[in-house]
Write an enzyme that holds these catalytic residues in place. Structure first.
Site, PDB file in Angstrom:
ATOM      1  N   PHE A 149       0.816  -1.223   0.000  1.00  0.00           N
ATOM      2  CA  PHE A 149       0.000   0.000   0.000  1.00  0.00           C
ATOM      3  C   PHE A 149       0.846   1.268   0.000  1.00  0.00           C
ATOM      4  O   PHE A 149       0.383   2.330  -0.410  1.00  0.00           O
ATOM      5  CB  PHE A 149      -0.925   0.015   1.232  1.00  0.00           C
ATOM      6  CG  PHE A 149      -0.247   0.453   2.513  1.00  0.00           C
ATOM      7  CD1 PHE A 149      -0.100   1.812   2.803  1.00  0.00           C
ATOM      8  CD2 PHE A 149       0.279  -0.467   3.409  1.00  0.00           C
ATOM      9  CE1 PHE A 149       0.544   2.228   3.962  1.00  0.00           C
ATOM     10  CE2 PHE A 149       0.915  -0.054   4.563  1.00  0.00           C
ATOM     11  CZ  PHE A 149       1.056   1.293   4.848  1.00  0.00           C
ATOM     12  N   LYS A 173      -1.090  -7.184  -9.219  1.00  0.00           N
ATOM     13  CA  LYS A 173      -2.068  -7.232  -8.112  1.00  0.00           C
ATOM     14  C   LYS A 173      -1.629  -6.191  -7.089  1.00  0.00           C
ATOM     15  O   LYS A 173      -0.778  -6.438  -6.253  1.00  0.00           O
ATOM     16  CB  LYS A 173      -2.081  -8.638  -7.503  1.00  0.00           C
ATOM     17  CG  LYS A 173      -3.366  -9.070  -6.850  1.00  0.00           C
ATOM     18  CD  LYS A 173      -3.777  -8.407  -5.583  1.00  0.00           C
ATOM     19  CE  LYS A 173      -2.924  -8.477  -4.364  1.00  0.00           C
ATOM     20  NZ  LYS A 173      -3.341  -7.431  -3.379  1.00  0.00           N
ATOM     21  N   GLU A 176      -4.936  -3.746  -1.892  1.00  0.00           N
ATOM     22  CA  GLU A 176      -6.381  -3.496  -1.850  1.00  0.00           C
ATOM     23  C   GLU A 176      -6.721  -2.267  -1.011  1.00  0.00           C
ATOM     24  O   GLU A 176      -7.857  -1.809  -0.977  1.00  0.00           O
ATOM     25  CB  GLU A 176      -7.128  -4.739  -1.326  1.00  0.00           C
ATOM     26  CG  GLU A 176      -6.801  -5.175   0.095  1.00  0.00           C
ATOM     27  CD  GLU A 176      -5.539  -6.039   0.227  1.00  0.00           C
ATOM     28  OE1 GLU A 176      -4.573  -5.829  -0.542  1.00  0.00           O
ATOM     29  OE2 GLU A 176      -5.517  -6.891   1.121  1.00  0.00           O
ATOM     30  N   SER A 226       5.501  -6.865   3.292  1.00  0.00           N
ATOM     31  CA  SER A 226       6.084  -7.179   4.604  1.00  0.00           C
ATOM     32  C   SER A 226       6.886  -8.485   4.539  1.00  0.00           C
ATOM     33  O   SER A 226       6.651  -9.332   3.671  1.00  0.00           O
ATOM     34  CB  SER A 226       4.965  -7.285   5.633  1.00  0.00           C
ATOM     35  OG  SER A 226       4.063  -8.295   5.235  1.00  0.00           O
ATOM     36  N   CYS A 281       9.541   2.023   3.352  1.00  0.00           N
ATOM     37  CA  CYS A 281      10.467   0.922   3.645  1.00  0.00           C
ATOM     38  C   CYS A 281      11.891   1.458   3.822  1.00  0.00           C
ATOM     39  O   CYS A 281      12.754   0.761   4.317  1.00  0.00           O
ATOM     40  CB  CYS A 281      10.448  -0.092   2.522  1.00  0.00           C
ATOM     41  SG  CYS A 281      10.947   0.623   0.968  1.00  0.00           S
ATOM     42  N   GLU A 383       9.573  -4.039  12.850  1.00  0.00           N
ATOM     43  CA  GLU A 383       9.223  -2.890  11.999  1.00  0.00           C
ATOM     44  C   GLU A 383       7.879  -2.328  12.471  1.00  0.00           C
ATOM     45  O   GLU A 383       6.890  -3.047  12.517  1.00  0.00           O
ATOM     46  CB  GLU A 383       9.103  -3.356  10.543  1.00  0.00           C
ATOM     47  CG  GLU A 383       8.772  -2.232   9.595  1.00  0.00           C
ATOM     48  CD  GLU A 383       8.557  -2.727   8.157  1.00  0.00           C
ATOM     49  OE1 GLU A 383       7.864  -3.729   7.946  1.00  0.00           O
ATOM     50  OE2 GLU A 383       9.093  -2.077   7.241  1.00  0.00           O
TER      51      GLU A 383
END
Ligand code: NAD
Length: 498
Positions: A149, A173, A176, A226, A281, A383
């Site tokens: 995301f 993909k 969402e 992740s 990240c 994280e």
């Protein structure tokens, strides 16, 4: 309410999807739309479209493919405001930051425009008498991309422009949580002249991902997200014979040496820790000042700046905020839970972002600062992916380096110093894939490779740059002897040598 569909075989479609997931505007906390979640059969329909498009697309000359990418770059620039708004509205990052992400994505398209040159292969005339050898870098077939995301524009563009320029077809993909910008980017590629089926987008969750990881028609999978899911993607897709690059999570340290310019360091650190609400990240989430004096000075300079942080909606009239909300209510709760755990485990909570009072129901949290943290505490080991900066003090350069190298993650890392020897020692010995010297977020440009070490990346090849081209092509080496060379051949039975 907006309904976000898939894009398969050149047009927007609902396929047979019946499941949906809510999409929010994090600045208001209100639901702004719903995204369809593809079934396994829907996903297979997208793969089939990509497989049908592959023979013609891969047969096209690289120059003709590149021309479509040139058109695409122009269209992305023309629609930059629209795309930036879509990113900010669903992700929550401030407008200028969203524009920055889009620009970094467009730079990968620019890189991919050079594919006729990048895909040339090697050529060695006269490897033996009358014998030439050359290599072809051929496309793989249908490739899949699964994206997170936090960069709905940039991360997908690390993948599909290079794959497609090299002659592959693609099924993407996206996350969402904020799918609209990605969907629009895919539509624009079609408007730029990309043939139907070359780039397909399915919205979905684990059900569609699992098909992408196992379907025999998929040749390669690129994943960013992740670490637990990266590891799952890597092991599952590899077990099904696919080429995989799976980029995972991070805990990026900044080592601050006593000789660093501490004003510049604090300015850089504030942006790197709290920009994009820490949902990067490559965010710096750990500061490692070397020596108590450095630690005290850095802490007070950070506090001055932290108290001036402008936090608010991602899009405002006039001046931008520094930091917007987190992506979702669930993520806000997760980050708040980490702050509570830091207190319970004995770190000093210097600024508590949970006290931030926002207008309305947006998913806001303030900038948080911990000091005197250490390994073994969850706020250090894991994280958090929020605006939480943790100071871990080190007595010496060696102690700082050991700390960084012992951490599970090795995505990015930075050192702030004016001393060339410390900088050289650091970039030579640190176990991280991307290193900054007085640069807090050392994200490589599109023509270099992006990727971490340790549990921040599973797979051999990094993303974009030369590794990106290698990932999306398969080498074939041809050895050719011409008739005049054949006349000189006397012995067919021994291993050929020169
Ligand atoms: P995520 O792992 O939750 O999701 C990433 C993708 O995987 C999404 O498309 C999601 O739909 C899918 N997914 C989620 N759960 C799944 C499951 N059980 N099975 C199959 N697919 C699943 O990550 P996120 O929260 O969207 O993104 C944030 C994470 O991404 C952070 O850990 C961040 O560090 C990481 N990230 C890493 C890089 C990098 O370059 N290393 C870059 C950006 C983000």
């Amino acid at each position: 309410m907006q309904r976000i569909t898939h894009f398969v075989d050149g047009s927007s479609t609902s396929l047979e999807s019946t499941r949906t997931s809510a999409v929010y505007n994090p600045s208001t906390g209100e639901q702004s739309g719903e995204v369809l979640l593809a079934s396994a059969d829907d996903t297979r329909a997208a793969i089939a479209a990509a497989a049908r498009a592959f023979p013609a697309w891969s047969a096209l000359s690289p120059l003709k493919r590149a021309r479509v990418l040139f058109n695409y770059k122009a269209l992305l620039e023309k629609h930059a405001d629209e795309l930036t708004t879509l990113i900010s509205n669903e992700h929550g990052k401030v407008f200028s930051d969203a524009r920055g992400e889009l620009t970094r994505g467009i730079e990968v398209v620019e890189f991919a425009c050079g594919m006729p040159h990048l895909q040339k292969g090697e050529n060695s005339p006269q490897v033996g008498t009358g014998i030439d050898s050359f290599s072809l870098m051929q496309p793989l077939g249908v490739c899949a991309g699964i994206t997170p995301f936090n960069f709905p524009a940039m991360v997908p563009m690390w993948m599909f422009p290079i794959a497609i320029a090299a002659g592959n077809t693609f099924v993407l993909k996206p996350s969402e949580k904020d799918p609209s910008a990605t969907k629009r980017m895919v539509e624009l590629f079609s408007e730029a002249g990309l043939p139907d089926g070359v780039l397909n987008l399915i919205n979905g969750d684990k059900e569609s991902v699992d098909v992408l990881l196992t379907d025999p028609a998929i040749e390669a999978v690129s994943f960013v997200g992740s670490t637990p899911i990266a590891e799952y993607v890597y092991s599952t897709a590899s077990a099904h014979g696919k080429r995989v690059q799976a980029l995972g999570g991070a805990k990026n340290h900044m080592v601050v040496m006593p000789d660093a310019d501490l004003d510049q360091t604090a300015d850089a650190l504030i942006g790197a820790a709290y920009g994009s609400a820490g949902e990067r990240c490559m965010a710096i989430s750990v500061a490692v000042p070397v020596g108590e004096e450095t630690a005290e000075k850095l802490r007070s300079k950070l506090l001055e700046r932290l108290d001036r942080l402008r936090i608010g909606p991602s899009i405002v009239d006039g001046q931008d905020n520094d930091m917007g909300p987190l992506v979702s209510r669930a993520h806000l709760d997760k980050v708040s839970g980490y702050i509570a755990s830091g207190v319970e485990q004995g770190a000093e909570l210097v600024r508590d972002g949970r006290n931030f009072e926002a207008d309305g129901n947006g998913f806001f949290i303030g900038g948080t600062l911990f000091d005197h943290a250490k390994p073994g505490m969850r706020i250090y080991d894991e994280e958090i992916f929020g605006p939480v900066l943790t100071i871990v003090r080190a007595a010496s350069f060696d102690e700082a380096l050991e700390l960084v190298n012992a951490h599970e993650f090795g995505n990015g890392s930075a050192i702030f110093t004016r001393d060339g020897d410390s900088a050289h020692q650091y970039y030579s010995r640190v176990k991280a894939g991307m290193v900054g010297i007085n640069v807090p977020i050392p994200v490589p440009m599109a023509f270099h490779c992006f990727g971490g070490w340790k549990r921040s990346l599973f797979g051999a090849l990094h993303t974009h740059g030369p590794d990106g081209v290698r990932f999306y092509t398969r080498m074939k080496t041809v050895t050719a002897r011409w008739p005049s060379g054949l006349r000189e051949q006397t012995n067919h039975f021994t291993m050929p040598t020169n």
